[in-house]
Design a protein around this motif. Sequence first.
Motif, mmCIF file in Angstrom:
data_model
loop_
_atom_site.group_PDB
_atom_site.id
_atom_site.type_symbol
_atom_site.label_atom_id
_atom_site.label_comp_id
_atom_site.label_asym_id
_atom_site.label_seq_id
_atom_site.Cartn_x
_atom_site.Cartn_y
_atom_site.Cartn_z
ATOM 1 N N ILE A 155 25.657 -9.242 -29.857
ATOM 2 C CA ILE A 155 25.545 -9.203 -31.164
ATOM 3 C C ILE A 155 25.262 -7.767 -31.769
ATOM 4 O O ILE A 155 24.223 -7.308 -31.505
ATOM 5 N N ILE A 156 26.052 -6.862 -32.321
ATOM 6 C CA ILE A 156 25.800 -5.880 -32.899
ATOM 7 C C ILE A 156 25.294 -6.072 -34.423
ATOM 8 O O ILE A 156 25.931 -6.672 -35.321
ATOM 9 N N ASN A 157 23.940 -5.677 -34.466
ATOM 10 C CA ASN A 157 23.232 -5.899 -35.706
ATOM 11 C C ASN A 157 22.440 -7.123 -35.434
ATOM 12 O O ASN A 157 22.784 -8.032 -36.365
ATOM 13 N N GLY A 158 21.385 -7.270 -34.596
ATOM 14 C CA GLY A 158 20.855 -8.519 -34.144
ATOM 15 C C GLY A 158 19.786 -9.093 -35.182
ATOM 16 O O GLY A 158 19.560 -10.378 -35.100
ATOM 17 N N ALA A 159 19.278 -8.117 -36.047
ATOM 18 C CA ALA A 159 18.032 -8.438 -36.701
ATOM 19 C C ALA A 159 18.381 -8.961 -38.312
ATOM 20 O O ALA A 159 17.451 -9.323 -38.790
ATOM 21 N N GLY A 160 19.507 -8.906 -38.549
ATOM 22 C CA GLY A 160 19.922 -9.561 -39.897
ATOM 23 C C GLY A 160 19.940 -11.108 -39.881
ATOM 24 O O GLY A 160 19.408 -11.623 -38.869
ATOM 25 N N GLY A 161 20.272 -11.563 -41.097
ATOM 26 C CA GLY A 161 20.208 -13.173 -41.206
ATOM 27 C C GLY A 161 21.173 -13.909 -40.244
ATOM 28 O O GLY A 161 20.834 -14.776 -39.535
ATOM 29 N N VAL A 162 22.243 -13.469 -39.826
ATOM 30 C CA VAL A 162 23.267 -14.117 -39.121
ATOM 31 C C VAL A 162 22.927 -13.827 -37.852
ATOM 32 O O VAL A 162 22.869 -14.755 -37.142
ATOM 33 N N GLY A 163 22.694 -12.701 -37.255
ATOM 34 C CA GLY A 163 22.326 -12.241 -35.848
ATOM 35 C C GLY A 163 21.264 -12.753 -35.594
ATOM 36 O O GLY A 163 21.066 -13.361 -34.307
ATOM 37 N N SER A 164 20.044 -13.200 -36.364
ATOM 38 C CA SER A 164 18.722 -13.812 -36.153
ATOM 39 C C SER A 164 19.166 -15.175 -35.603
ATOM 40 O O SER A 164 18.575 -15.786 -34.685
ATOM 41 N N VAL A 165 19.976 -16.012 -36.460
ATOM 42 C CA VAL A 165 20.441 -17.382 -36.052
ATOM 43 C C VAL A 165 21.100 -17.314 -34.619
ATOM 44 O O VAL A 165 21.107 -18.211 -33.707
ATOM 45 N N ALA A 166 22.271 -16.515 -34.853
ATOM 46 C CA ALA A 166 23.202 -16.419 -33.690
ATOM 47 C C ALA A 166 22.606 -16.218 -32.266
ATOM 48 O O ALA A 166 22.768 -16.842 -31.275
ATOM 49 N N ILE A 167 21.496 -15.385 -32.320
ATOM 50 C CA ILE A 167 20.667 -15.303 -30.946
ATOM 51 C C ILE A 167 20.223 -16.407 -30.519
ATOM 52 O O ILE A 167 20.552 -16.715 -29.280
ATOM 53 N N GLN A 168 19.590 -17.253 -31.356
ATOM 54 C CA GLN A 168 18.892 -18.314 -31.230
ATOM 55 C C GLN A 168 20.014 -19.458 -30.598
ATOM 56 O O GLN A 168 19.795 -20.241 -29.799
ATOM 57 N N LEU A 169 21.001 -19.627 -31.150
ATOM 58 C CA LEU A 169 22.171 -20.670 -31.076
ATOM 59 C C LEU A 169 22.717 -20.253 -29.666
ATOM 60 O O LEU A 169 22.926 -21.302 -28.769
ATOM 61 N N ALA A 170 22.894 -19.297 -29.575
ATOM 62 C CA ALA A 170 23.713 -18.890 -28.318
ATOM 63 C C ALA A 170 22.768 -19.096 -27.107
ATOM 64 O O ALA A 170 23.083 -19.542 -25.963
ATOM 65 N N LYS A 171 21.476 -18.464 -27.168
ATOM 66 C CA LYS A 171 20.551 -18.677 -26.019
ATOM 67 C C LYS A 171 20.529 -20.040 -25.887
ATOM 68 O O LYS A 171 20.393 -20.625 -24.708
ATOM 69 N N TRP A 172 20.288 -21.143 -26.937
ATOM 70 C CA TRP A 172 20.198 -22.471 -26.733
ATOM 71 C C TRP A 172 21.291 -22.966 -25.695
ATOM 72 O O TRP A 172 21.260 -24.011 -25.091
ATOM 73 N N ALA A 173 22.555 -22.537 -26.121
ATOM 74 C CA ALA A 173 23.825 -22.967 -25.439
ATOM 75 C C ALA A 173 24.052 -22.206 -24.239
ATOM 76 O O ALA A 173 24.992 -22.566 -23.458
ATOM 77 N N GLY A 174 23.096 -21.434 -23.556
ATOM 78 C CA GLY A 174 23.198 -20.987 -22.234
ATOM 79 C C GLY A 174 23.643 -19.810 -22.120
ATOM 80 O O GLY A 174 23.609 -19.365 -20.881
ATOM 81 N N LEU A 175 24.038 -18.805 -23.119
ATOM 82 C CA LEU A 175 24.431 -17.752 -22.937
ATOM 83 C C LEU A 175 23.472 -16.695 -22.812
ATOM 84 O O LEU A 175 22.356 -16.611 -23.296
#
Length: 344
Positions: A155-175
């Motif tokens: 994820i390029i630019n992980g600290a913004g609003g979308v990145g912050s959620v995408a990190i969590q969802l992806a980790k939950w999904a096993g990535l």
Amino acid sequence: MKVIESFGTQSIDERAAMIDGTRPTPKVGEHDVRVKITAVSVNPVDTKLRQALTSQTVGTILGYDAVGQITEIGSAVDHFKIGDRVFYAGSTARDGANAEEQAVDARLIAHAPEHLTDTEAAALPLTSLTAGEVLFTKMGFKMAADANIGQQLLIINGAGGVGSVAIQLAKWAGLTVSATASRPETRDWVKEMGATHIFNHREDLAPQVAEAGINFFDGILILHSTDQYFETAAKLIKPFGHVASIVENRESLPMGLLKNKAASFDWEYMFAKSDYGVDLDSQGQLLAKIAELADQRVLRTTLSTTIDSGINADNLRAAHQLVEANKMVGKVVITGPFNGSEKA
């Protein structure tokens, strides 16, 4: 009812760019509910839409993240009741949530997470919908706990609003999630969200990725400067992998770089469904899943800044200024009541 109206292309520093006003209470269509707003968030789309207004534009009501209580229900709505606490992003094709009450299509909303306050929940809808759609619809990852173990996401630019959620969802999904951040506070934030590897996007990403022992990524999500990072993404994407972006390019993108890897490129724009009337129910269903994950403590709010002195033009202007500075970590939320900062 009280509203905040946005005008013209004035700089957000100009008072005339956003003023308090009044409007009639919105009418409810058969698929709509009317919601009494208690908290709103500001996203980059708010600032971009405001900047695109012309000086002749009638005052536009922005606001595409909201929490509130249902006060009226349309004749075709059977899965909500008056008094329900809901959250949603809504549609840019209609008046937004910067108003005391808003009419919104019930297919786009969901019951708000029970274990989050209105302020915490208001940070989630637009970014969660964007992250969920791009990860599980556009990029093809499986939307289930630990369903993608062994796959790598950047994820390029992980600290913004979308990145912050995408990190969590992806980790939950096993990535296994890698994210970019350059400042100490943003690096700390993406680590807190769950990123395994953190790279500095102000430096060449390829050698940093190699040093981490990663050859290719199954998916790369570009959340800032698509022009700048597209070629790097083409180098780092796995054959048959997926590159996606939410940021419009300014120059022609060299799509041919993806050809020999048979990799794909996707745009994500969560308002495409509501703008064109496509699969509206899917957004309400995705938000319901987000609420479930939040109540299970799998997904945490990405709220980082709260303005709790009321929803009014002055506070909305301040929130727009924060977002336009391009240094936001997480999300900014403004909580009610509506208390006009100027004479309407």
